[in-house]
Design a protein around this motif. Structure first.
Motif, mmCIF file in Angstrom:
data_model
loop_
_atom_site.group_PDB
_atom_site.id
_atom_site.type_symbol
_atom_site.label_atom_id
_atom_site.label_comp_id
_atom_site.label_asym_id
_atom_site.label_seq_id
_atom_site.Cartn_x
_atom_site.Cartn_y
_atom_site.Cartn_z
ATOM 1 N N VAL A 218 -7.703 -8.704 -7.824
ATOM 2 C CA VAL A 218 -6.927 -7.624 -7.150
ATOM 3 C C VAL A 218 -7.179 -7.807 -5.822
ATOM 4 C CG1 VAL A 218 -6.508 -5.152 -7.271
ATOM 5 C CG2 VAL A 218 -7.383 -6.328 -9.442
ATOM 6 N N MET A 219 -6.041 -7.806 -4.926
ATOM 7 C CA MET A 219 -6.141 -7.657 -3.639
ATOM 8 C C MET A 219 -5.349 -6.690 -2.997
ATOM 9 S SD MET A 219 -7.058 -11.179 -2.818
ATOM 10 C CE MET A 219 -8.133 -11.587 -4.175
ATOM 11 N N ASP A 220 -5.555 -6.127 -1.779
ATOM 12 C CA ASP A 220 -4.973 -5.052 -1.335
ATOM 13 C C ASP A 220 -3.725 -5.619 -0.249
ATOM 14 O OD1 ASP A 220 -4.107 -2.944 0.160
ATOM 15 O OD2 ASP A 220 -6.122 -1.808 0.140
ATOM 16 N N GLY A 221 -2.602 -5.310 -0.675
ATOM 17 C CA GLY A 221 -1.506 -5.872 0.035
ATOM 18 C C GLY A 221 -1.191 -5.272 1.552
ATOM 19 N N ARG A 222 -1.985 -4.149 1.786
ATOM 20 C CA ARG A 222 -1.729 -3.478 2.940
ATOM 21 C C ARG A 222 -2.470 -4.185 4.240
ATOM 22 N NH1 ARG A 222 -2.647 2.460 1.266
ATOM 23 N NH2 ARG A 222 -4.774 1.435 0.912
ATOM 24 N N ASP A 223 -3.584 -4.768 3.559
ATOM 25 C CA ASP A 223 -4.774 -5.555 4.520
ATOM 26 C C ASP A 223 -4.187 -6.981 4.842
ATOM 27 O OD1 ASP A 223 -5.876 -3.282 4.348
ATOM 28 O OD2 ASP A 223 -7.431 -3.792 2.883
ATOM 29 N N ALA B 154 2.190 -5.567 -7.017
ATOM 30 C CA ALA B 154 2.166 -4.163 -7.756
ATOM 31 C C ALA B 154 1.771 -3.025 -7.050
ATOM 32 C CB ALA B 154 1.094 -4.499 -8.957
ATOM 33 N N SER B 155 1.838 -1.865 -7.525
ATOM 34 C CA SER B 155 1.680 -0.765 -6.957
ATOM 35 C C SER B 155 0.862 0.022 -8.135
ATOM 36 C CB SER B 155 2.631 0.160 -6.433
ATOM 37 O OG SER B 155 2.371 1.394 -6.164
ATOM 38 N N PHE B 156 -0.398 -0.002 -8.402
ATOM 39 C CA PHE B 156 -0.921 0.634 -9.392
ATOM 40 C C PHE B 156 -0.522 2.118 -9.643
ATOM 41 C CE2 PHE B 156 -4.580 -2.758 -9.429
ATOM 42 C CZ PHE B 156 -3.611 -3.664 -9.899
ATOM 43 N N GLU B 157 -0.793 2.741 -8.444
ATOM 44 C CA GLU B 157 -0.217 4.117 -8.325
ATOM 45 C C GLU B 157 0.880 4.617 -8.825
ATOM 46 O OE1 GLU B 157 -3.299 5.794 -5.641
ATOM 47 O OE2 GLU B 157 -1.432 6.031 -4.421
ATOM 48 N N VAL C 38 -3.308 -10.459 -8.055
ATOM 49 C CA VAL C 38 -2.562 -9.129 -8.309
ATOM 50 C C VAL C 38 -2.717 -8.510 -6.799
ATOM 51 C CG1 VAL C 38 -1.939 -6.853 -9.142
ATOM 52 C CG2 VAL C 38 -2.636 -8.915 -10.626
ATOM 53 N N VAL C 39 -1.535 -8.499 -6.081
ATOM 54 C CA VAL C 39 -1.490 -7.811 -4.719
ATOM 55 C C VAL C 39 -1.028 -6.337 -4.840
ATOM 56 C CG1 VAL C 39 -0.610 -8.116 -2.075
ATOM 57 C CG2 VAL C 39 -0.952 -10.132 -3.767
ATOM 58 N N ASN C 40 -2.202 -5.629 -4.800
ATOM 59 C CA ASN C 40 -1.536 -3.873 -5.077
ATOM 60 C C ASN C 40 -1.416 -3.241 -3.861
ATOM 61 O OD1 ASN C 40 -1.655 -1.752 -6.678
ATOM 62 N ND2 ASN C 40 -4.101 -1.393 -6.161
ATOM 63 N N LYS C 41 -1.045 -2.123 -4.018
ATOM 64 C CA LYS C 41 -0.605 -1.046 -3.012
ATOM 65 C C LYS C 41 0.633 -1.629 -2.179
ATOM 66 C CE LYS C 41 -5.384 0.310 -2.591
ATOM 67 N NZ LYS C 41 -6.608 0.733 -1.779
ATOM 68 N N ASN D 61 -12.477 -1.229 -3.563
ATOM 69 C CA ASN D 61 -11.409 -0.079 -3.199
ATOM 70 C C ASN D 61 -9.903 -0.773 -3.431
ATOM 71 O OD1 ASN D 61 -11.428 2.641 -2.772
ATOM 72 N ND2 ASN D 61 -11.052 2.565 -0.656
ATOM 73 N N VAL D 62 -9.798 -1.870 -3.975
ATOM 74 C CA VAL D 62 -8.605 -2.508 -3.929
ATOM 75 C C VAL D 62 -7.726 -2.001 -5.098
ATOM 76 C CG1 VAL D 62 -8.949 -4.364 -2.771
ATOM 77 C CG2 VAL D 62 -9.568 -4.420 -5.256
ATOM 78 N N GLY D 63 -8.480 -1.176 -5.977
ATOM 79 C CA GLY D 63 -7.737 -0.551 -7.172
ATOM 80 C C GLY D 63 -8.075 -1.159 -8.628
ATOM 81 N N LYS D 64 -9.286 -1.805 -8.551
ATOM 82 C CA LYS D 64 -9.937 -2.360 -9.899
ATOM 83 C C LYS D 64 -9.997 -1.461 -11.097
ATOM 84 C CE LYS D 64 -13.659 -4.083 -8.111
ATOM 85 N NZ LYS D 64 -13.617 -3.727 -6.765
ATOM 86 N N SER D 65 -10.530 -0.333 -10.594
ATOM 87 C CA SER D 65 -10.834 0.730 -11.539
ATOM 88 C C SER D 65 -9.430 1.353 -12.150
ATOM 89 C CB SER D 65 -11.743 2.154 -10.967
ATOM 90 O OG SER D 65 -12.927 1.587 -10.535
ATOM 91 N N THR D 66 -8.425 1.630 -11.164
ATOM 92 C CA THR D 66 -7.260 2.171 -11.724
ATOM 93 C C THR D 66 -6.609 1.002 -12.757
ATOM 94 O OG1 THR D 66 -7.226 2.945 -9.364
ATOM 95 C CG2 THR D 66 -5.160 2.990 -10.993
ATOM 96 N N LEU D 67 -6.709 -0.210 -12.474
ATOM 97 C CA LEU D 67 -6.201 -1.110 -13.303
ATOM 98 C C LEU D 67 -6.963 -1.054 -14.557
ATOM 99 C CD1 LEU D 67 -4.140 -3.445 -13.826
ATOM 100 C CD2 LEU D 67 -6.026 -4.880 -13.139
#
Ligand code: GDP
Length: 456
Positions: free
Chosen positions: A108-113, A163-166, A136-139, A32-38
């Motif tokens: 990919v990491m989740d910056g919010r966490d 980054a923010s993939f979204e 890459v620190v996402n979100k 859920n960190v955004g791998k698929s989006t990337l």
């Protein structure tokens, strides 16, 4: 050992860890960190399911991508890194081994966490592969947020981006990072003919590789302290270079059945897609089976040249009367759709038939580069289409105009017709069959495309 004595003296071998036709970038990270989006962004496809729930994709996905004129491949490792027992699985030797077979890693990491223990573990695994990796620190939706985490991530001493993939922030920096590294890999391509060795377990793939490269294989794998499955092997036979893609070996080191299946199916598929020619090893004594047919179909789907190796001929000839005829009858039954598969009888144990195997490989290699002049091709084409009832579109006979060869290897052709929709796959198979018969191209995956043309 008998295999050593009988091995043809002109085989020499050498191991190369990094032979590949395409640079590979793997995306790793916890669920859920955004791998698929990337992944989707890089490949511009929708293959990976973007999801909110962890564990939706179980397989490893691999897709071609292009960046400013340079081709590469992206791997979504969701299937490997999103198992429930994430940490215990990640530290598994074979996951690290698998990641060693790629060239670049993006974690990919989740910056919010912030940085959580699982992330440190993933970075540790990435480091262990000794490949260049990017964090890459996402979100991260505002720079302020990221700055506060930055120090944490930088302690790993690697390239770190936010980054923010979204919102598509930070994407160009990721592309630049990939591009920089692609340049370095570009010059490394080898020119040798690439041969995948595939087959179900226990048919003798490892034994075959041992027979071809001798004791060295064991030595090298010991030195590297790894399993042999990620090593591509460069050999020379009769002064001609070949690269063997060895799909065996993994089985011995893997611990969990599920992992073995994911990785070995991936490896087999990967080897087939990278190969110029596929050696499908079949157990001669057991005879051909449905499991062999499945692999055979993969090879055909990928339009690869195929050579079937009937292994354990030593045992077959000892145990089964008229062994070769028996095997051929069985194979006509099991592979009934595919009647023209070239076949060589070998024994990986005694070295019997290995010379025949190489001459057949050379023969197929020559045929793969077959070129025919347009006039010769069209004389043939006109007689071929007279030899079968015309395909029909609605109520009209399909009219063919001419046939032309494309620049592809193995050979492919385009037929021009008034109603391509009316030309069935069966009819194309008929044409392919006639082409094979006419120019002795048995065993090649001849492709025929049909395109619309109004007149000659
Ligand atoms: P893989 O799983 O396809 O790599 O198969 P292996 O190479 O591990 O071989 C499986 C078993 O078959 C081993 O016990 C080998 O010794 C045996 N084997 C492999 N090739 C031959 C062969 O040509 N003749 C005989 N008699 N046994 C073989």
């Amino acid at each position: 050992m008998s295999s050593k004595n009988n091995r043809s003296p002109e085989i020499t071998s050498e191991f190369t860890a990094a032979h590949r036709k395409q640079t590979r970038v793997a995306i790793i990270g916890r669920p859920n960190v955004g791998k698929s989006t990337l992944f989707n962004f890089l490949t511009e496809t929708r293959k990976a399911v973007v999801k909110d729930q962890p564990g939706v994709t179980r397989d490893i996905l691999i897709e071609p991508a292009e960046l400013w004129g340079n081709e590469y491949e992206v791997i979504d490792t969701g299937g490997l890194t999103e198992a429930s027992d994430l940490i215990s699985q990640l530290i598994r030797e074979q996951v690290v081994e698998f990641l060693k077979s790629v060239d670049l890693l993006i974690c990919v990491m989740d910056g919010r966490d912030g940085l959580i223990p699982e992330d440190s573990e993933i970075i540790r695994v990435a480091k262990e592969t000794a490949k260049p990796f990017l964090i890459v620190v996402n979100k991260v939706d505002s720079i302020m947020n990221f700055e506060s985490f930055k120090a944490e991530f930088y302690k790993f001493g690697q390239d770190v981006l936010s980054a923010s993939f979204e919102q598509r922030h930070g994407m160009s920096e990721i592309l630049e990072w990939i591009s920089e590294h692609l340049k370095k890999f570009k010059a490394q391509d080898l020119d040798a003919f690439t041969i995948a060795i595939v087959g179900k377990p226990n048919v003798g793939k490892s034994s075959l590789v041992n027979c071809l490269v001798g004791e060295k294989r064991v030595l090298v794998s010991e030195i590297a302290g790894t399993t042999v499955d990620t090593v591509d092997i460069k050999i020379e036979y009769d002064n001609k270079p070949y690269v063997l893609l060895d799909t065996a070996g993994l089985r011995r080191s893997a611990k969990r059945v599920e992992d073995v299946e994911i990785i070995s199916a991936f490896k087999s598929k990967d080897a087939i897609s990278r190969a110029d020619l596929v050696l499908l090893v079949v157990d001669g004594v057991q005879g051909p089976s449905n499991q062999d047919t499945k692999i055979l179909e993969q090879v055909i789907e990928e339009h690869k040249t195929l050579l079937m190796l009937v292994n354990k001929t030593d045992l077959g000839e000892e145990k089964i009367p008229a062994f070769r005829d028996w095997f051929k009858t069985q194979s006509d039954k099991i592979f009934h759709y595919y009647t023209d598969i070239p076949m060589v009888f070998v024994s990986a144990l005694t070295g019997q038939g290995i010379g025949d195997m190489f001459s057949k490989i050379e023969d197929l290699k020559t045929k793969m580069n077959f070129k025919v002049s347009t006039s010769e091709l069209n004389d043939f084409f006109m007689s071929a289409i007279r030899g079968a009832p015309s395909p029909v579109y609605n109520t009209e006979n399909v009219k063919f105009y001419y046939l032309t060869q494309t620049h592809q290897v193995p050979p492919a052709f385009i037929a021009f017709a008034n109603h391509p929709e009316g030309v069935s796959p069966q009819y194309r198979r008929y044409l392919a069959k006639r082409i094979k018969e006419n120019w002795h191209l048995e065993g090649l995956p001849i492709r025929i495309f049909v395109m619309k043309s109004r007149k000659r």
